[in-house]
Design a protein around this motif. Sequence first.
Motif, PDB file in Angstrom:
ATOM      1  N   GLN A  56       0.825  -1.206   0.000  1.00 41.84           N
ATOM      2  CA  GLN A  56       0.000   0.000   0.000  1.00 41.84           C
ATOM      3  C   GLN A  56       0.863   1.262   0.000  1.00 41.84           C
ATOM      4  OE1 GLN A  56      -2.379   0.744   3.561  1.00 41.84           O
ATOM      5  NE2 GLN A  56      -4.159   1.150   2.267  1.00 41.84           N
ATOM      6  N   LEU A  58       0.209   5.362   0.541  1.00 40.56           N
ATOM      7  CA  LEU A  58      -0.762   6.413   0.877  1.00 40.56           C
ATOM      8  C   LEU A  58      -0.088   7.779   0.755  1.00 40.56           C
ATOM      9  CD1 LEU A  58      -2.266   4.843   4.147  1.00 40.56           C
ATOM     10  CD2 LEU A  58      -3.279   4.785   1.863  1.00 40.56           C
ATOM     11  N   ASP A  63      -5.035   6.472  -1.056  1.00 44.70           N
ATOM     12  CA  ASP A  63      -4.433   5.254  -1.597  1.00 44.70           C
ATOM     13  C   ASP A  63      -4.152   5.428  -3.094  1.00 44.70           C
ATOM     14  OD1 ASP A  63      -3.875   2.684  -2.536  1.00 44.70           O
ATOM     15  OD2 ASP A  63      -5.130   1.765  -0.988  1.00 44.70           O
ATOM     16  N   ARG A  66      -5.889   2.962  -5.518  1.00 46.83           N
ATOM     17  CA  ARG A  66      -7.339   3.112  -5.705  1.00 46.83           C
ATOM     18  C   ARG A  66      -7.724   4.478  -6.263  1.00 46.83           C
ATOM     19  NH1 ARG A  66     -10.001   0.303  -0.386  1.00 46.83           N
ATOM     20  NH2 ARG A  66      -9.114  -1.753  -0.711  1.00 46.83           N
TER      21      ARG A  66
END
Lengths: 303, 271
Positions: A56, A58, A63, A66
């Motif tokens: 992931q 961020l 994110d 996404r």
Amino acid sequence: MLTVRDARKRYGTNAALDGVSLELGKGSVLAVIGANGAGKTTLLKCIIGLLKFEGQVLIDGIDVARKGKQARRLIGYVPQQPALHGDLSVRETGMFYADLKGVSHERAREVVEWVGLADHTEKRTDALSGGMRQRLALALALLADPPLLVLDEPASGLDVSARLELRRLVQDQRELGKAIILSTHWLEDVPYVAASALVLDQGKAVFQGPAKQLTANAAVGSKLYLRLNGHSPDAVPVIRSTAVAGAVDQAGDWLVVTCRAENKAQIVEALFSAGITILDFRVEEASVDEAVIDLQSVAGEGR
Amino acid sequence: MRAIRAIMWKELRDAVRSRWLVGYAAAFAVVALALSQLQGGDIGSQGFNRTTAGLINLCILLVPLLSLVLGAAAIAGERERGTLATLLSQPISAAELLAGKYLGLTIAVWSAIALGFGAAGFLVALFEPITDVKHYLLFVLLSGALASATLSIGMLISVIADSRVKALSGAVLAWFLLVLVYDLGAIGLALWISSSGRTLLAVALGNPVEATRLLAVLSVEPDLQILGPLGSYMVDRLGTATSAVLLLLSLVAWSVAPLGIAVRIFQSQDS
């Protein structure tokens, strides 16, 4: 500002990035160091969302995998070799990217001037030198005044004065509160530009911590080659007495002293004080590959 | 929307600068004028109709070739120059980038078609009174629709291909299949699999070039001989209006579906 959690990227059976995690706050600079193929560019491309990866990333809580578009609003990215549309002029390039980022053409003019390309605005980008292209890419990265700058080998292709300019720019941006992650294989730049460092080797983080600790841990040594006026045997104890020298070896006419880069002058001064004339000298800086090898051996000893 | 507009304008500017837009417009105009003269210089009341009928055959050769090649170069070219990564590192999604490129190229090709055939129509009309412009204009619109459909296929090829050369080769192969091989190959295959009406209908709708040809013939002179076996079957079973609607829907689907697939593939790729 930036959180990377267990980022992994594989190309077939080859792990280009193997479980890298990091945190970067506002007003901080992180240098990502490693030899060619260590995974620096892969890591930065994952942060931008240009590569699909496991784990992931961020950006200010967004994110990248996404909501890539939203996350990239907060990022200014300078690639290793900026690829720009060669048929556009510097002015048109600024305007095009201003349109993409939703900022005014006036702002594009400002940043182009700010990076010193005011006299080249009508030049096509394929007619720019490597350094100028790098500066234009930097201008584009700063267009929307993003809180995170991702710079991939920003010093490559720059001459000495441009590199010093870059150091100043990184400091200025950090003082403005921006988070900066930059990759480099110029180890000597690191203490000047970054407070913390991440060393990658074959996609793995082999060191993560303060940049100063990196140089201490890695035991990085420059090699100082000295040709003396026939006083080599006398010189060895003088050099050793400085307590900053590592190994002292004889190689033909040359005396080879391993030491930290910042201690070279101290050794030369000690020889002068002892009345030993230096006929010639040269310096071999430690490469990042040597640093990584040192780090691996340190890690190996610790296990 | 802002990002799509920026990419679209850049595509249009590139088309004007590289002069292909003007070049193709000139080529379309020359072809249309030459054809009107080849009709025996008869450019009177039947002139437009005859010119249009002759242009249909040329149009279904030229327009798909131009559009497939332009579409195929769109992403593969950026990828090869390294500018794709620069573009995708901006606040823009993969779908927006493709949409901007598609819209820009579509407007550019439509402009070339309108300019070229428009100029030719204007010149022809200068010498004789115009009595049948409607069919000619419909033909120009159909050419644009065919361009949109084949551009969409070109963009799909561009996303899949990993180099510009492969993309362009793919575009030429697609043109060869759609324009030259399809008629014989698909009909033969369809008859071999099943000679039912549905299969023949699927064959007619399964190729934007064939759909355009049938629509153009239906609009100009729905002669069963010119329509061929597929067109004759459609008109016979479904009537002219239903056939035209189905063929138009096929063109719309061909404009949207390959682009949609291209977006899905593009989103899953590394840059």
